[in-house]
Design a protein around this motif. Structure first.
Motif, short mmCIF file in Angstrom:
data_model
loop_
_atom_site.label_atom_id
_atom_site.label_comp_id
_atom_site.label_asym_id
_atom_site.label_seq_id
_atom_site.Cartn_x
_atom_site.Cartn_y
_atom_site.Cartn_z
N CYS A 1 -95.33 4.51 -75.43
CA CYS A 1 -95.28 3.05 -75.45
C CYS A 1 -94.28 2.58 -74.40
N ARG A 2 -94.48 1.36 -73.91
CA ARG A 2 -93.49 0.77 -73.01
C ARG A 2 -92.23 0.42 -73.80
N GLU A 3 -91.11 0.51 -73.12
CA GLU A 3 -89.81 0.35 -73.77
C GLU A 3 -89.64 -1.01 -74.45
N GLN A 4 -90.18 -2.07 -73.82
CA GLN A 4 -89.89 -3.41 -74.34
C GLN A 4 -90.45 -3.64 -75.74
N PHE A 5 -91.44 -2.84 -76.15
CA PHE A 5 -91.97 -2.99 -77.51
C PHE A 5 -90.95 -2.55 -78.56
N PHE A 6 -89.98 -1.76 -78.14
CA PHE A 6 -88.96 -1.28 -79.07
C PHE A 6 -87.65 -2.05 -78.90
N LYS A 7 -87.71 -3.20 -78.27
CA LYS A 7 -86.52 -4.00 -78.07
C LYS A 7 -86.77 -5.43 -78.54
N ASP A 8 -85.72 -6.04 -79.06
CA ASP A 8 -85.78 -7.45 -79.42
C ASP A 8 -85.39 -8.28 -78.21
N HIS A 9 -85.86 -9.52 -78.17
CA HIS A 9 -85.58 -10.37 -77.01
C HIS A 9 -84.09 -10.63 -76.82
N GLY A 10 -83.34 -10.59 -77.91
CA GLY A 10 -81.91 -10.89 -77.81
C GLY A 10 -81.07 -9.71 -77.37
N ASP A 11 -81.68 -8.52 -77.24
CA ASP A 11 -80.91 -7.33 -76.89
C ASP A 11 -80.21 -7.47 -75.55
N ALA A 12 -80.94 -7.99 -74.56
CA ALA A 12 -80.38 -8.08 -73.21
C ALA A 12 -79.16 -9.00 -73.18
N VAL A 13 -79.24 -10.10 -73.91
CA VAL A 13 -78.12 -11.04 -73.96
C VAL A 13 -76.90 -10.39 -74.60
N ASP B 1 -98.83 0.24 -76.33
CA ASP B 1 -98.63 -1.15 -75.90
C ASP B 1 -99.92 -1.80 -75.40
N GLU B 2 -100.97 -1.02 -75.18
CA GLU B 2 -102.23 -1.59 -74.68
C GLU B 2 -103.30 -1.71 -75.76
N MET B 3 -102.90 -1.52 -77.02
CA MET B 3 -103.85 -1.74 -78.10
C MET B 3 -104.10 -3.24 -78.25
N GLY B 4 -105.29 -3.60 -78.70
CA GLY B 4 -105.62 -5.01 -78.89
C GLY B 4 -105.08 -5.54 -80.19
N ILE B 5 -103.77 -5.60 -80.28
CA ILE B 5 -103.12 -5.95 -81.54
C ILE B 5 -103.46 -7.36 -81.98
N THR C 1 -87.09 8.92 -74.02
CA THR C 1 -87.44 8.05 -72.90
C THR C 1 -87.78 8.88 -71.67
N VAL C 2 -88.86 8.52 -70.99
CA VAL C 2 -89.23 9.20 -69.75
C VAL C 2 -88.21 8.85 -68.67
N LEU D 1 -92.44 8.30 -77.41
CA LEU D 1 -92.02 8.52 -76.04
C LEU D 1 -92.09 7.19 -75.31
N LEU D 2 -90.94 6.68 -74.90
CA LEU D 2 -90.88 5.37 -74.27
C LEU D 2 -90.71 5.50 -72.76
N GLY D 3 -91.17 4.50 -72.05
CA GLY D 3 -90.99 4.48 -70.60
C GLY D 3 -91.50 3.18 -70.03
N ASP D 4 -90.89 2.75 -68.94
CA ASP D 4 -91.31 1.52 -68.30
C ASP D 4 -92.63 1.74 -67.57
N TYR D 5 -93.16 0.66 -67.00
CA TYR D 5 -94.43 0.73 -66.26
C TYR D 5 -94.37 1.80 -65.17
N GLY D 6 -95.39 2.65 -65.13
CA GLY D 6 -95.53 3.59 -64.03
C GLY D 6 -94.60 4.78 -64.04
N THR D 7 -93.92 5.04 -65.16
CA THR D 7 -92.98 6.16 -65.17
C THR D 7 -93.64 7.49 -65.48
N GLY D 8 -94.91 7.49 -65.91
CA GLY D 8 -95.62 8.75 -66.10
C GLY D 8 -95.90 9.12 -67.54
#
Length: 263
Positions: free
Chosen positions: A123-135, A85-89, A163-164, A1-8
């Motif tokens: 988890c937050r969505e960005q963990f499931f995205k690569d940095h180049g996705d936005a470009v 996303d808040e685990m001490g990886i 996604t939430v 279940l993905l969601g940005d900061y504060g989405t619940g």
């Protein structure tokens, strides 16, 4: 279940755990939820260790984790892992992919019953995205975006990615009315619309910050006449937190902490 900061995401797992537990009290065949906030166990590198520590925290009893894994396989326990996303990886010396694989590996095999080996991870969505996705998306190449490593693992384990959803304008009004009452809720909604702050209210955590800061925001707007901004909201809320936050042992004053934050 993905969601940005504060989405619940956390609120969702708490509500889900409550509903599952309520059902399990009246239906002996229903699974019992074991909700685990991963932020509380930042450096656990095996699923067995994680389950044992959570059971000890919840019950005060030490239990062989193999027993718990057997109950998961039998469909008697369902695992709800919140805040991956808040685990001490980094501290654990493992990659994101390795940690995720550790959490979901039991879902790779069928349980003894259809309810067996069920796991939910938030988890937050960005963990499931690569940095180049936005470009690539910006250039119109969305169809050519490859699956991220975590997406790939999830699909290999026959997992679904959801996604939430953020709040709609009607849900923002409903939230404000529940918190403030009909009249004040509508007045708060009008203020947000007039100040162009509706886009900040589409997630419950930021909306909660807005509600807590609303009197100061209105006072500041009345005295200056300037439109509110995201920066003004955070400044008002941070100042309120600094003035209200008074732990038993505190060596720094609010002004000292405020200066440190500004620097």
């Amino acid at each position: 279940l993905l969601g940005d900061y504060g989405t619940g995401k956390t609120a969702f797992t708490e509500k889900l755990a409550y509903e599952l537990a309520k059902r399990a009290r009246t239906d002996s065949a229903a699974p019992v939820p074991l909700r685990i906030s991963l932020r509380d166990f930042p450096n656990k590198v095996t699923l067995e260790e994680l389950l044992a520590e959570r059971w000890l925290q919840a019950t005060g009893q030490r239990k062989d984790p193999r027993v718990l894994l057997h109950l998961v396989q039998r469909g008697r326990i369902v695992l709800l892992f919140d805040a991956f996303d808040e685990m001490g990886i980094a501290a654990a010396g493992r990659s994101v992919v390795e940690q995720f694989r550790m959490l979901v590996r039991i879902t790779g095999s069928a349980g003894d019953r259809p309810q067996g080996n069920r796991v939910l991870v938030t988890c937050r969505e960005q963990f499931f995205k690569d940095h180049g996705d936005a470009v690539k998306a910006a250039s119109g190449d969305e169809d050519r975006i490859p699956a991220s490593p975590l997406q790939d693992i999830t699909q290999r384990f026959d997992g679904a990615i959801n996604t939430v959803a953020t709040f709609t304008p009607d849900q923002i009004r409903q939230f404000l009315v529940h918190r403030l009452g009909e009249e004040q809720g509508d007045a708060a909604l009008k203020f947000l619309r007039d100040q162009g702050m509706m886009e900040l209210g589409d997630r419950p955590q930021l909306l909660d910050i807005i509600v807590a800061s609303l009197p100061s925001l209105k006072q500041q707007h009345a005295s200056t006449g300037t439109a509110m901004s995201t920066g003004a909201l955070y400044q008002v809320y941070t100042n309120k937190w600094l003035d209200d936050f008074k732990p038993v042992e505190r060596q720094s004053s609010s002004e000292t902490l405020r200066t440190l934050l500004e620097e």
